[in-house]
Enzyme design. Structure first.
Site, PDB file in Angstrom:
ATOM      1  N   TYR A  94      36.485  46.828  32.777  1.00  0.00           N
ATOM      2  CA  TYR A  94      37.703  46.291  33.053  1.00  0.00           C
ATOM      3  C   TYR A  94      38.835  45.990  31.996  1.00  0.00           C
ATOM      4  O   TYR A  94      39.825  46.369  32.309  1.00  0.00           O
ATOM      5  CB  TYR A  94      37.301  44.829  33.790  1.00  0.00           C
ATOM      6  N   ALA A 151      38.796  47.569  29.243  1.00  0.00           N
ATOM      7  CA  ALA A 151      39.155  48.904  28.845  1.00  0.00           C
ATOM      8  C   ALA A 151      40.271  49.222  29.560  1.00  0.00           C
ATOM      9  O   ALA A 151      41.383  49.995  29.121  1.00  0.00           O
ATOM     10  CB  ALA A 151      38.211  49.649  28.835  1.00  0.00           C
TER      11      ALA A 151
HETATM   12  N1  CAA Z   1      33.758  33.599  29.200  1.00  0.00           N
HETATM   13  C1  CAA Z   1      32.968  32.871  28.484  1.00  0.00           C
HETATM   14  N2  CAA Z   1      31.593  32.675  28.395  1.00  0.00           N
HETATM   15  C2  CAA Z   1      31.024  33.714  29.467  1.00  0.00           C
HETATM   16  C3  CAA Z   1      31.974  34.330  30.283  1.00  0.00           C
HETATM   17  C4  CAA Z   1      33.071  34.318  30.154  1.00  0.00           C
HETATM   18  N3  CAA Z   1      34.239  35.120  30.971  1.00  0.00           N
HETATM   19  N4  CAA Z   1      30.955  35.061  30.978  1.00  0.00           N
HETATM   20  C5  CAA Z   1      29.834  34.739  30.784  1.00  0.00           C
HETATM   21  N5  CAA Z   1      29.976  33.717  29.882  1.00  0.00           N
HETATM   22  C6  CAA Z   1      28.583  32.958  29.141  1.00  0.00           C
HETATM   23  C7  CAA Z   1      27.891  32.536  30.169  1.00  0.00           C
HETATM   24  O1  CAA Z   1      28.348  31.223  30.473  1.00  0.00           O
HETATM   25  C8  CAA Z   1      26.485  32.275  29.479  1.00  0.00           C
HETATM   26  O2  CAA Z   1      26.509  31.508  28.579  1.00  0.00           O
HETATM   27  P1  CAA Z   1      24.886  30.593  28.123  1.00  0.00           P
HETATM   28  O3  CAA Z   1      24.013  31.559  27.800  1.00  0.00           O
HETATM   29  O4  CAA Z   1      25.466  29.457  27.259  1.00  0.00           O
HETATM   30  O5  CAA Z   1      24.580  29.930  29.626  1.00  0.00           O
HETATM   31  C9  CAA Z   1      26.425  33.807  28.671  1.00  0.00           C
HETATM   32  O6  CAA Z   1      27.901  33.935  28.840  1.00  0.00           O
HETATM   33  C10 CAA Z   1      25.587  34.891  29.338  1.00  0.00           C
HETATM   34  O7  CAA Z   1      26.006  34.749  30.936  1.00  0.00           O
HETATM   35  P2  CAA Z   1      25.076  34.868  32.121  1.00  0.00           P
HETATM   36  O8  CAA Z   1      23.870  33.887  31.988  1.00  0.00           O
HETATM   37  O9  CAA Z   1      25.645  34.473  33.534  1.00  0.00           O
HETATM   38  O10 CAA Z   1      24.764  36.223  31.931  1.00  0.00           O
HETATM   39  P3  CAA Z   1      24.358  37.309  33.028  1.00  0.00           P
HETATM   40  O11 CAA Z   1      23.975  38.751  32.234  1.00  0.00           O
HETATM   41  O12 CAA Z   1      23.384  36.904  34.265  1.00  0.00           O
HETATM   42  O13 CAA Z   1      25.926  37.766  33.745  1.00  0.00           O
HETATM   43  C11 CAA Z   1      28.228  38.291  33.852  1.00  0.00           C
HETATM   44  C12 CAA Z   1      26.717  38.305  33.005  1.00  0.00           C
HETATM   45  C13 CAA Z   1      28.073  39.214  35.092  1.00  0.00           C
HETATM   46  C14 CAA Z   1      29.024  38.651  32.772  1.00  0.00           C
HETATM   47  C15 CAA Z   1      28.407  36.869  34.217  1.00  0.00           C
HETATM   48  O14 CAA Z   1      28.338  35.990  33.275  1.00  0.00           O
HETATM   49  C16 CAA Z   1      29.866  36.751  34.810  1.00  0.00           C
HETATM   50  O15 CAA Z   1      30.090  37.111  35.801  1.00  0.00           O
HETATM   51  N6  CAA Z   1      30.649  36.294  33.998  1.00  0.00           N
HETATM   52  C17 CAA Z   1      32.094  36.187  34.461  1.00  0.00           C
HETATM   53  C18 CAA Z   1      32.870  37.395  33.949  1.00  0.00           C
HETATM   54  C19 CAA Z   1      34.387  37.210  34.135  1.00  0.00           C
HETATM   55  O16 CAA Z   1      34.932  36.193  33.493  1.00  0.00           O
HETATM   56  N7  CAA Z   1      34.984  38.105  34.935  1.00  0.00           N
HETATM   57  C20 CAA Z   1      36.429  37.888  35.502  1.00  0.00           C
HETATM   58  C21 CAA Z   1      36.495  38.223  36.772  1.00  0.00           C
HETATM   59  S1  CAA Z   1      38.253  37.792  37.583  1.00  0.00           S
HETATM   60  C22 CAA Z   1      39.243  39.113  36.689  1.00  0.00           C
HETATM   61  O17 CAA Z   1      38.412  39.987  36.359  1.00  0.00           O
HETATM   62  C23 CAA Z   1      40.588  38.765  37.125  1.00  0.00           C
HETATM   63  C24 CAA Z   1      40.894  38.854  35.709  1.00  0.00           C
HETATM   64  O18 CAA Z   1      41.562  39.834  35.368  1.00  0.00           O
HETATM   65  C25 CAA Z   1      40.999  37.816  34.643  1.00  0.00           C
HETATM   66  P1  NAI Z   2      41.528  41.398  45.370  1.00  0.00           P
HETATM   67  O1  NAI Z   2      39.869  41.820  44.977  1.00  0.00           O
HETATM   68  O2  NAI Z   2      41.683  40.073  46.340  1.00  0.00           O
HETATM   69  O3  NAI Z   2      42.137  42.585  46.143  1.00  0.00           O
HETATM   70  C1  NAI Z   2      42.223  43.838  45.471  1.00  0.00           C
HETATM   71  C2  NAI Z   2      42.430  44.564  46.821  1.00  0.00           C
HETATM   72  O4  NAI Z   2      42.472  46.079  46.093  1.00  0.00           O
HETATM   73  C3  NAI Z   2      41.612  44.672  47.839  1.00  0.00           C
HETATM   74  O5  NAI Z   2      42.326  44.495  49.147  1.00  0.00           O
HETATM   75  C4  NAI Z   2      40.917  46.162  47.785  1.00  0.00           C
HETATM   76  O6  NAI Z   2      40.440  46.641  49.036  1.00  0.00           O
HETATM   77  C5  NAI Z   2      41.985  46.957  47.243  1.00  0.00           C
HETATM   78  N1  NAI Z   2      41.353  48.080  46.468  1.00  0.00           N
HETATM   79  C6  NAI Z   2      40.136  48.221  45.588  1.00  0.00           C
HETATM   80  N2  NAI Z   2      39.985  49.325  45.143  1.00  0.00           N
HETATM   81  C7  NAI Z   2      40.716  50.184  45.754  1.00  0.00           C
HETATM   82  C8  NAI Z   2      41.059  51.657  45.721  1.00  0.00           C
HETATM   83  N3  NAI Z   2      40.161  52.251  45.357  1.00  0.00           N
HETATM   84  N4  NAI Z   2      42.173  52.225  46.552  1.00  0.00           N
HETATM   85  C9  NAI Z   2      42.937  51.128  47.132  1.00  0.00           C
HETATM   86  N5  NAI Z   2      42.637  49.944  47.277  1.00  0.00           N
HETATM   87  C10 NAI Z   2      41.868  49.464  46.628  1.00  0.00           C
HETATM   88  O7  NAI Z   2      41.961  41.309  43.960  1.00  0.00           O
HETATM   89  P2  NAI Z   2      43.333  40.573  43.196  1.00  0.00           P
HETATM   90  O8  NAI Z   2      42.629  39.163  42.489  1.00  0.00           O
HETATM   91  O9  NAI Z   2      44.195  40.499  44.219  1.00  0.00           O
HETATM   92  O10 NAI Z   2      43.817  41.598  41.979  1.00  0.00           O
HETATM   93  C11 NAI Z   2      44.702  42.416  42.263  1.00  0.00           C
HETATM   94  C12 NAI Z   2      44.950  43.014  40.865  1.00  0.00           C
HETATM   95  O11 NAI Z   2      45.149  41.974  39.984  1.00  0.00           O
HETATM   96  C13 NAI Z   2      43.862  43.795  40.364  1.00  0.00           C
HETATM   97  O12 NAI Z   2      44.320  45.040  39.748  1.00  0.00           O
HETATM   98  C14 NAI Z   2      43.238  42.819  39.485  1.00  0.00           C
HETATM   99  O13 NAI Z   2      42.584  43.581  38.307  1.00  0.00           O
HETATM  100  C15 NAI Z   2      44.505  42.216  38.967  1.00  0.00           C
HETATM  101  N6  NAI Z   2      44.274  41.040  37.997  1.00  0.00           N
HETATM  102  C16 NAI Z   2      43.746  40.026  38.909  1.00  0.00           C
HETATM  103  C17 NAI Z   2      43.343  38.597  38.396  1.00  0.00           C
HETATM  104  C18 NAI Z   2      42.833  37.525  39.244  1.00  0.00           C
HETATM  105  O14 NAI Z   2      42.581  36.519  38.565  1.00  0.00           O
HETATM  106  N7  NAI Z   2      42.827  37.534  40.465  1.00  0.00           N
HETATM  107  C19 NAI Z   2      43.781  38.413  36.931  1.00  0.00           C
HETATM  108  C20 NAI Z   2      44.224  39.625  36.346  1.00  0.00           C
HETATM  109  C21 NAI Z   2      44.625  40.781  36.945  1.00  0.00           C
END
Ligand code: CAA
Ligand code: NAI
Length: 246
Positions: free
Chosen positions: A154, A156
């Site tokens: 992500y 990247a």
């Molecule tokens: N920041 C800081 N620490 C984190 C972290 C994060 N984003 N993600 C995981 N960690 C830490 C955990 O707290 C854990 O710490 P401890 O060992 O001290 O408990 C350690 O890393 C290992 O984590 P897990 O035990 O959960 O390891 P896992 O292999 O089971 O899962 C994972 C790994 C899938 C990455 C899971 O931890 C996870 O989902 N983390 C969240 C990742 C994240 O922040 N994603 C953002 C999604 S929203 C988004 O993408 C929108 C956006 O643009 C911001």
């Molecule tokens: P969301 O998961 O609520 O909505 C994403 C939408 O994109 C869904 O309706 C899904 O069906 C659609 N989608 C996924 N793959 C698709 C594809 N191949 N073709 C057409 N549509 C597709 O996600 P959210 O939170 O609304 O995210 C929107 C954008 O903002 C994403 O690019 C995400 O990476 C970015 N973003 C989100 C953050 C957050 O905290 N929610 C933070 C930073 C960035």
């Protein structure tokens, strides 16, 4: 109205940030093409906006599929005669630590979050060049700018969005097209709902505003960058993240 009679394509518009933006854009007078993979929800969302008095049409598209995207852009032109605004907002996550990340999950995220942005932009730009004006806004992320645990794929793709945005801003500025990115922090949508609670608690403690963002926080950033008010803004990455990385 800040977008009166503008035609806007918003990808990922069935949910979260994309739908909120579609609603804000429709209220500001735009004709909105809601583009999403999810046909059932997308159709419902477009109908919802029409009930509120907006001009909205749903297009079922996988942004990672170039033929799909080309077909959608032709249909939008047929339906609305032009495209003024493209919001490259569709995105997915497949989070895993580097040591556990599969090639399949690496590639899936690149296909949607990077290639999808390239596909939509390359398909739309010739029409914007022909009309001598356009606004392209792509969604990066705090993860793409600063990195994030568990998000190799992500981060990247979202860093690539910054690179492409700056390149296109340089290439297309003289054609009258503004190209910018928004880098949201953690915003309350389905995407963030999948993050473990302990991680969210940690994230919140690092945000000076002490809260997650709301979809409208990003929708209004898109609105500014899509409107004539931002005509001298080009190649920027607008951070809308509560100050998380200051
Ligand atoms: N920041 C800081 N620490 C984190 C972290 C994060 N984003 N993600 C995981 N960690 C830490 C955990 O707290 C854990 O710490 P401890 O060992 O001290 O408990 C350690 O890393 C290992 O984590 P897990 O035990 O959960 O390891 P896992 O292999 O089971 O899962 C994972 C790994 C899938 C990455 C899971 O931890 C996870 O989902 N983390 C969240 C990742 C994240 O922040 N994603 C953002 C999604 S929203 C988004 O993408 C929108 C956006 O643009 C911001
Ligand atoms: P969301 O998961 O609520 O909505 C994403 C939408 O994109 C869904 O309706 C899904 O069906 C659609 N989608 C996924 N793959 C698709 C594809 N191949 N073709 C057409 N549509 C597709 O996600 P959210 O939170 O609304 O995210 C929107 C954008 O903002 C994403 O690019 C995400 O990476 C970015 N973003 C989100 C953050 C957050 O905290 N929610 C933070 C930073 C960035």
């Amino acid at each position: 109205m800040r977008l009166k009679d503008k035609v806007a394509i918003i990808t990922g518009a069935a949910n979260g940030l994309g739908f909120e933006a579609a609603r804000i854009f429709a209220r500001e007078g735009a004709k909105v093409a809601l583009v999403d993979y999810d046909e059932k929800l997308g159709k419902q969302r477009a109908a919802e906006l029409r009930e509120e008095g907006g001009d909205a049409t749903f297009f079922q598209v996988n942004v990672a599929d170039r033929d799909n995207v080309d077909g959608m852009v032709s249909e939008v032109i047929r339906c609305y005669e032009k495209v003024d605004i493209l919001i490259n907002n569709a995105g997915i996550t497949r989070d895993a630590m580097l040591t556990k990340l599969s090639m399949e999950d690496f590639q899936a995220v690149i296909n949607v979050n990077l290639t999808g942005v390239f596909n939509c932009t390359q398909a739309v730009v010739p029409h914007m060049i022909a009309q001598g004006k356009g606004k392209i806004i792509s969604t990066s992320s705090v993860s793409g700018v600063y990195g994030n645990v568990g998000q190799t794929n992500y981060a990247a793709a979202k860093a690539a969005v910054v690179g492409m945005t700056k390149t296109w801003a340089k290439e297309l500025g003289r054609k009258g097209i503004n190209v910018n990115a928004v880098a949201p922090g953690f915003i309350e949508t389905n995407m963030v709902a999948t993050v473990p609670e302990k991680v969210i608690d940690h994230v919140k403690s690092t945000i000076p505003l002490q809260r997650l963002g709301k979809p409208s926080d990003i929708g209004y950033a898109y609105l500014y960058l899509a409107s004539d008010e931002s005509d001298y803004v080009n190649g920027t990455v607008m951070h809308v993240d509560g100050g998380i990385m200051m």
